[in-house]
Design a protein around this motif. Structure first.
Motif, PDB file in Angstrom:
ATOM      1  N   LEU A   6       0.854  -1.186   0.000  1.00 18.22           N
ATOM      2  CA  LEU A   6       0.000   0.000   0.000  1.00 18.22           C
ATOM      3  C   LEU A   6       0.891   1.237   0.000  1.00 18.22           C
ATOM      4  N   ALA A   7       0.870   1.977  -1.085  1.00 12.63           N
ATOM      5  CA  ALA A   7       1.640   3.222  -1.180  1.00 12.63           C
ATOM      6  C   ALA A   7       0.757   4.379  -0.733  1.00 12.63           C
ATOM      7  N   GLY A   8       0.261   4.289   0.497  1.00 16.24           N
ATOM      8  CA  GLY A   8      -0.682   5.283   0.991  1.00 16.24           C
ATOM      9  C   GLY A   8      -2.109   4.825   0.750  1.00 16.24           C
ATOM     10  N   PHE A   9      -3.063   5.589   1.286  1.00 20.54           N
ATOM     11  CA  PHE A   9      -4.474   5.252   1.160  1.00 20.54           C
ATOM     12  C   PHE A   9      -5.103   5.925  -0.056  1.00 20.54           C
ATOM     13  N   GLY A  10      -6.081   5.231  -0.659  1.00 19.52           N
ATOM     14  CA  GLY A  10      -6.774   5.842  -1.787  1.00 19.52           C
ATOM     15  C   GLY A  10      -7.276   4.822  -2.781  1.00 19.52           C
ATOM     16  N   GLY A  11      -7.105   5.139  -4.061  1.00 23.57           N
ATOM     17  CA  GLY A  11      -7.658   4.346  -5.145  1.00 23.57           C
ATOM     18  C   GLY A  11      -6.810   3.146  -5.516  1.00 23.57           C
ATOM     19  N   LEU A  12      -7.131   2.578  -6.682  1.00 25.75           N
ATOM     20  CA  LEU A  12      -6.453   1.367  -7.135  1.00 25.75           C
ATOM     21  C   LEU A  12      -4.962   1.577  -7.342  1.00 25.75           C
ATOM     22  N   ASP A  13      -4.556   2.806  -7.668  1.00 24.36           N
ATOM     23  CA  ASP A  13      -3.141   3.088  -7.916  1.00 24.36           C
ATOM     24  C   ASP A  13      -2.297   2.996  -6.651  1.00 24.36           C
ATOM     25  N   ARG A  14      -2.955   2.873  -5.495  1.00 19.90           N
ATOM     26  CA  ARG A  14      -2.224   2.738  -4.223  1.00 19.90           C
ATOM     27  C   ARG A  14      -1.682   1.331  -4.040  1.00 19.90           C
ATOM     28  N   LEU A  15      -2.137   0.381  -4.865  1.00 19.22           N
ATOM     29  CA  LEU A  15      -1.624  -0.993  -4.837  1.00 19.22           C
ATOM     30  C   LEU A  15      -0.426  -1.064  -5.786  1.00 19.22           C
ATOM     31  N   VAL A  16       0.773  -1.204  -5.223  1.00 17.66           N
ATOM     32  CA  VAL A  16       2.008  -1.091  -6.004  1.00 17.66           C
ATOM     33  C   VAL A  16       2.860  -2.351  -5.818  1.00 17.66           C
ATOM     34  N   PHE A  17       3.388  -2.892  -6.908  1.00 15.41           N
ATOM     35  CA  PHE A  17       4.290  -4.038  -6.826  1.00 15.41           C
ATOM     36  C   PHE A  17       5.679  -3.565  -6.402  1.00 15.41           C
ATOM     37  N   LYS A  18       6.274  -4.335  -5.493  1.00 15.33           N
ATOM     38  CA  LYS A  18       7.563  -3.929  -4.947  1.00 15.33           C
ATOM     39  C   LYS A  18       8.314  -5.163  -4.461  1.00 15.33           C
ATOM     40  N   GLU A  19       9.630  -5.130  -4.551  1.00 17.69           N
ATOM     41  CA  GLU A  19      10.464  -6.186  -3.982  1.00 17.69           C
ATOM     42  C   GLU A  19      10.742  -5.842  -2.525  1.00 17.69           C
ATOM     43  N   ILE A  20      10.385  -6.761  -1.616  1.00 22.62           N
ATOM     44  CA  ILE A  20      10.637  -6.561  -0.191  1.00 22.62           C
ATOM     45  C   ILE A  20      11.298  -7.819   0.362  1.00 22.62           C
ATOM     46  N   PRO A  21      11.921  -7.743   1.543  1.00 20.18           N
ATOM     47  CA  PRO A  21      12.582  -8.942   2.096  1.00 20.18           C
ATOM     48  C   PRO A  21      11.586 -10.053   2.415  1.00 20.18           C
ATOM     49  N   LYS A  22      12.004 -11.271   2.178  1.00 23.23           N
ATOM     50  CA  LYS A  22      11.209 -12.434   2.576  1.00 23.23           C
ATOM     51  C   LYS A  22      11.164 -12.495   4.096  1.00 23.23           C
ATOM     52  N   PRO A  23      10.018 -12.799   4.707  1.00 24.22           N
ATOM     53  CA  PRO A  23       9.934 -12.840   6.169  1.00 24.22           C
ATOM     54  C   PRO A  23      10.827 -13.924   6.766  1.00 24.22           C
ATOM     55  N   GLU A  24      11.508 -13.578   7.868  1.00 19.41           N
ATOM     56  CA  GLU A  24      12.396 -14.516   8.554  1.00 19.41           C
ATOM     57  C   GLU A  24      11.586 -15.417   9.489  1.00 19.41           C
ATOM     58  N   PRO A  25      12.009 -16.670   9.659  1.00 23.50           N
ATOM     59  CA  PRO A  25      11.323 -17.547  10.611  1.00 23.50           C
ATOM     60  C   PRO A  25      11.462 -17.025  12.036  1.00 23.50           C
ATOM     61  N   VAL A  26      10.379 -17.051  12.789  1.00 21.20           N
ATOM     62  CA  VAL A  26      10.353 -16.613  14.180  1.00 21.20           C
ATOM     63  C   VAL A  26       9.545 -17.630  14.978  1.00 21.20           C
ATOM     64  N   GLU A  27      10.017 -17.974  16.181  1.00 17.82           N
ATOM     65  CA  GLU A  27       9.318 -18.921  17.039  1.00 17.82           C
ATOM     66  C   GLU A  27       7.859 -18.505  17.217  1.00 17.82           C
ATOM     67  N   GLY A  28       6.955 -19.468  17.099  1.00 15.90           N
ATOM     68  CA  GLY A  28       5.530 -19.186  17.271  1.00 15.90           C
ATOM     69  C   GLY A  28       4.834 -18.750  15.992  1.00 15.90           C
ATOM     70  N   THR A  29       5.578 -18.688  14.893  1.00 18.51           N
ATOM     71  CA  THR A  29       4.990 -18.291  13.609  1.00 18.51           C
ATOM     72  C   THR A  29       5.290 -19.341  12.547  1.00 18.51           C
ATOM     73  N   VAL A  30       4.612 -19.214  11.414  1.00 19.61           N
ATOM     74  CA  VAL A  30       4.813 -20.103  10.281  1.00 19.61           C
ATOM     75  C   VAL A  30       5.066 -19.247   9.043  1.00 19.61           C
ATOM     76  N   VAL A  31       6.169 -19.488   8.358  1.00 22.53           N
ATOM     77  CA  VAL A  31       6.426 -18.826   7.080  1.00 22.53           C
ATOM     78  C   VAL A  31       5.783 -19.676   5.988  1.00 22.53           C
ATOM     79  N   ILE A  32       4.936 -19.060   5.185  1.00 24.12           N
ATOM     80  CA  ILE A  32       4.158 -19.779   4.179  1.00 24.12           C
ATOM     81  C   ILE A  32       4.495 -19.276   2.784  1.00 24.12           C
ATOM     82  N   LYS A  33       4.785 -20.198   1.895  1.00 26.50           N
ATOM     83  CA  LYS A  33       4.889 -19.855   0.475  1.00 26.50           C
ATOM     84  C   LYS A  33       3.465 -19.732  -0.034  1.00 26.50           C
ATOM     85  N   VAL A  34       3.050 -18.533  -0.380  1.00 28.52           N
ATOM     86  CA  VAL A  34       1.664 -18.266  -0.754  1.00 28.52           C
ATOM     87  C   VAL A  34       1.411 -18.767  -2.169  1.00 28.52           C
TER      88      VAL A  34
END
Length: 330
Positions: A6-34
């Protein structure tokens, strides 16, 4: 990894593709390949800034494969569904190649259904199941009014209630949609309106009402049921505006049970996701007992189009959604 942020709130243009870090494993959580995820009204409200909370990466549910699970709650490679637990609200959600969900909000969902078919189940069917069989305690032979039945949530509830042997009176804003509801087993279809309690033949005799329209029809729903009957509020298809005035002393019928259910409680001690038989539900879908096929399937790159269709449907400008929409990640 690729994600929709979300590049801010608003219309459809607020949905933006971006490369971000893959989530790290943390105790009590599950990393899921969506592999796929459902598209929900909550995500539209988050995008527009109408929700109290919104994470950088939206998406409140998904299905996929366990990539990492430090606590050992699930084996790597297990097919799972994840929903709520802060996904898309307080932590990054499912609009991404990978997501990290609390283990309490993840459930195994082994099935031969396709990823698109599985993605139509988690949020919608878990919520419908809880409303019907926990809040309303629906049983065979009872009569239920289902308000907002043509929504994806409503269709799931109709599937389940009919399969459980209940008589369902379904409502819709458009009589053109009545045929679909009758084909799914609705005994009768009524046109939705705030005066339904004045028009319905079974006034004061109904066992239950599942109200997905919201505050605008709640008082009308309460006026329909018998003594000992139940009303559950679980949606806001009619908008988020509050009830202008609600005085229980004057407006709450005596002996009627009223409850609310919001799926954001899934994963808390009182509402474990394990309470919901998602595996059995998937089996019922595979066997054809529930007609739960997604109404439309989009590719990841088409996320803006999915939101456009959802918005047009909400505004009653078009009926392009016609059920549960899902997105698959190729």
């Amino acid at each position: 990894m690729k994600a929709v942020v979300l590049a801010g709130f608003g219309g459809l243009d607020r949905l933006v593709f971006k490369e971000i870090p893959k989530p790290e494993p943390v105790e009590g959580t599950v990393v899921i390949k969506v592999m796929a995820f459902g598209v929900n009204h909550a995500e539209m409200h988050m995008r527009r800034g109408e929700w109290a909370e919104a994470a950088e990466v939206s998406g409140i549910e998904c299905v996929g494969v366990v990539d990492a699970c430090p606590g050992g709650e699930f084996q790597v490679g297990t097919k799972v569904a994840a929903l709520m637990g802060g996904l898309g609200r307080t932590i990054n959600g499912s609009y991404a190649a990978y997501t990290r969900a609390p283990a309490s909000n993840v459930a195994a969902i082994e099935s031969e259904l396709s990823w698109a078919e599985l993605a139509a189940i988690p949020e919608t069917y878990a919520t419908a199941w809880t409303c019907l069989f926990r809040n309303l305690e629906i049983s065979r032979g009872q009569t239920l009014v289902l308000r907002g039945a043509t929504s994806s949530f409503g269709l799931a509830a109709l599937n389940m209630a009919v399969n459980a042997g209940a008589k369902v009176i379904a409502t819709t804003r458009s009589k053109e949609r009545a045929g679909k509801l009758e084909a799914l087993g609705a005994e009768r279809v009524e046109i939705e309106g705030t005066d339904l309690s004045q028009r319905i033949l079974e006034r004061r005799e109904l066992d239950a009402v599942l109200d997905l329209v919201g505050n605008s029809t709640l008082l009308d729903s309460l006026a329909m049921v018998r003594r000992g009957g139940r009303v559950c509020l679980a949606g806001w298809l009619g908008g988020l505006a509050p009830i202008a005035e609600f005085n229980p002393l004057l407006q709450m019928p005596s002996g009627v049970h009223f409850s609310f259910f919001g799926s954001f409680v899934f994963g808390t001690p009182g509402f474990p996701l394990s309470d919901v038989p998602l595996g059995e539900i998937a089996a019922d879908v595979a066997a054809g007992r529930y007609q739960a096929k997604p109404s439309r399937v989009f590719h990841f790159e088409e996320i803006r189009e999915a939101h456009r269709v959802m918005e047009a449907n909400e505004a009653n400008e078009a009926n392009e959604a016609n059920g549960k929409m899902v997105v698959v990640i190729d």
